[in-house]
Motif scaffolding. Sequence first.
Motif, PDB file in Angstrom:
ATOM      1  N   THR A  53      49.964  27.539  35.819  1.00 47.16           N
ATOM      2  CA  THR A  53      48.837  27.167  34.956  1.00 47.16           C
ATOM      3  C   THR A  53      48.513  25.679  35.026  1.00 47.16           C
ATOM      4  O   THR A  53      47.503  25.248  34.463  1.00 47.16           O
ATOM      5  CB  THR A  53      49.117  27.562  33.503  1.00 47.16           C
ATOM      6  N   ARG A  67      39.258  43.672  41.312  1.00 47.06           N
ATOM      7  CA  ARG A  67      40.583  43.703  40.696  1.00 47.06           C
ATOM      8  C   ARG A  67      41.020  42.323  40.226  1.00 47.06           C
ATOM      9  O   ARG A  67      42.020  42.204  39.521  1.00 47.06           O
ATOM     10  CB  ARG A  67      41.601  44.248  41.705  1.00 47.06           C
ATOM     11  N   TRP A  68      40.299  41.294  40.628  1.00 46.13           N
ATOM     12  CA  TRP A  68      40.672  39.920  40.305  1.00 46.13           C
ATOM     13  C   TRP A  68      39.778  39.372  39.190  1.00 46.13           C
ATOM     14  O   TRP A  68      38.636  39.796  39.041  1.00 46.13           O
ATOM     15  CB  TRP A  68      40.503  39.036  41.545  1.00 46.13           C
ATOM     16  N   PRO A  69      40.270  38.398  38.409  1.00 46.29           N
ATOM     17  CA  PRO A  69      39.380  37.700  37.472  1.00 46.29           C
ATOM     18  C   PRO A  69      38.199  37.114  38.229  1.00 46.29           C
ATOM     19  O   PRO A  69      38.339  36.656  39.367  1.00 46.29           O
ATOM     20  CB  PRO A  69      40.285  36.595  36.894  1.00 46.29           C
ATOM     21  N   SER A  70      37.049  37.121  37.609  1.00 41.18           N
ATOM     22  CA  SER A  70      35.834  36.717  38.320  1.00 41.18           C
ATOM     23  C   SER A  70      35.931  35.295  38.858  1.00 41.18           C
ATOM     24  O   SER A  70      35.415  35.006  39.951  1.00 41.18           O
ATOM     25  CB  SER A  70      34.620  36.845  37.394  1.00 41.18           C
ATOM     26  N   ALA A  71      36.603  34.397  38.127  1.00 36.73           N
ATOM     27  CA  ALA A  71      36.709  33.015  38.586  1.00 36.73           C
ATOM     28  C   ALA A  71      37.512  32.926  39.876  1.00 36.73           C
ATOM     29  O   ALA A  71      37.185  32.142  40.776  1.00 36.73           O
ATOM     30  CB  ALA A  71      37.348  32.148  37.504  1.00 36.73           C
ATOM     31  N   VAL A  72      38.574  33.733  39.973  1.00 33.66           N
ATOM     32  CA  VAL A  72      39.392  33.730  41.194  1.00 33.66           C
ATOM     33  C   VAL A  72      38.668  34.459  42.311  1.00 33.66           C
ATOM     34  O   VAL A  72      38.694  34.040  43.474  1.00 33.66           O
ATOM     35  CB  VAL A  72      40.771  34.363  40.920  1.00 33.66           C
ATOM     36  N   ALA A  73      37.996  35.567  41.980  1.00 29.68           N
ATOM     37  CA  ALA A  73      37.264  36.317  43.002  1.00 29.68           C
ATOM     38  C   ALA A  73      36.207  35.454  43.673  1.00 29.68           C
ATOM     39  O   ALA A  73      35.989  35.554  44.891  1.00 29.68           O
ATOM     40  CB  ALA A  73      36.623  37.551  42.375  1.00 29.68           C
ATOM     41  N   SER A  74      35.549  34.574  42.912  1.00 36.14           N
ATOM     42  CA  SER A  74      34.513  33.721  43.495  1.00 36.14           C
ATOM     43  C   SER A  74      35.107  32.617  44.357  1.00 36.14           C
ATOM     44  O   SER A  74      34.390  31.988  45.145  1.00 36.14           O
ATOM     45  CB  SER A  74      33.642  33.107  42.390  1.00 36.14           C
ATOM     46  N   THR A 107      44.334  23.884  38.895  1.00 37.87           N
ATOM     47  CA  THR A 107      42.960  24.378  38.849  1.00 37.87           C
ATOM     48  C   THR A 107      42.322  24.100  40.205  1.00 37.87           C
ATOM     49  O   THR A 107      42.425  22.982  40.723  1.00 37.87           O
ATOM     50  CB  THR A 107      42.142  23.682  37.748  1.00 37.87           C
ATOM     51  N   ARG A 150      47.484  32.286  39.604  1.00 33.22           N
ATOM     52  CA  ARG A 150      47.875  33.151  38.488  1.00 33.22           C
ATOM     53  C   ARG A 150      49.196  32.735  37.863  1.00 33.22           C
ATOM     54  O   ARG A 150      49.423  32.937  36.664  1.00 33.22           O
ATOM     55  CB  ARG A 150      47.972  34.596  38.969  1.00 33.22           C
TER      56      ARG A 150
END
Length: 355
Positions: A248, A313-320, A251, A245
């Motif tokens: 930047t 609570r997390w962006p889906s990309a980070v949650a995955s 990745t 987060r």
Amino acid sequence: MQADPHQLSLSLSRRRLLQLSALGGMGLLGACGRGSTVQLVYGRGEFPSAWAKRLPDPWRAQPLEGPEAVLSARGAALMQLGDGWLGSAEAMDWQSFVPPGTPAASELWEGLAPEAQLLTRLFRPEPAPPLAYPWAFGTWMLVLRNRRDLVSRSAEGWMLLMDPSLRGQLVLPASPRLVIDLALRQLGLPPGDPASLRDPRLGDQLVGLRAQAAALDDRDGLNLLLSGTVEAAVLPSQRVLPLLRSDTRLTALLPASGSALWWNLLLRPARTREVPPLRWLLQAREAPLLNRLLAAGWVPPLRRELLAAALARWPSAVASLLYPEPAVLARCTSLPPLQPEQRDWLQSLWDRSGS
């Protein structure tokens, strides 16, 4: 108040909290009577301070310099170890994590994901008792610094490690076993199948993969990546996810073929009489502590539905990346301790690939 059925294993009723409080007190009376602390020992940086600070009296968390020091701490009542160190201590050194017949002990095992079950028994077949409590897990992932060109080719998975532009710009894990696992996945061979290690292509693939690396050093790999010394590194998810987060430039990619899983465990030495503080252990499954653990990259190995609210609570990309999607997680594998003949074969394979 009626509990949400999806959070049943994460939310303890008032009655259950009182029962566990009483149980914790019973387990600690002996230590209080002796006027001494009860120690949980862990490798520095391998246990979340937010959780350690909640230990009930007279328990204390003591950081030590690495797993060797943890294994040598003769007076400890609980020990933290990564799964890679299980082969350094015989199973007889551990006893049932919770003494047989302990009231409310089932709370501890309810909700664990299927992937965690083997770890509780230290890979021994049933009906072996639970010897370990797996409290965190994750994957190994490819982390790129300012390489959007490679990110756009993420469908190539682990074969990205062979890109000519990464020669001398890549840090691989220090563990030969993990590097061999990466080579197997590049070839599309199932890492858990012993026959894969005999595939004639594996030796050449491993030679090529090692030639790409500037270093085999996952401990300092993140520092090398952040400093710009290298452009890519294969690192455990816990070290990477807290930075995504805020930085930047980075990745993180988890290929669809999955990765080896890393595990963080608590174990109870055979010589201790202390009962682990059950209520404290279960706090890690509940907000707000659960949210703090996830933010630091420590993911409890619970069934997916029990973490759904926290992961939302997390962006889906980070949650995955925190908790891989089912199809990816199904291709991830745990690495059991090696038998002597397996160790000899892998050592021979590794030695040949570096000559």
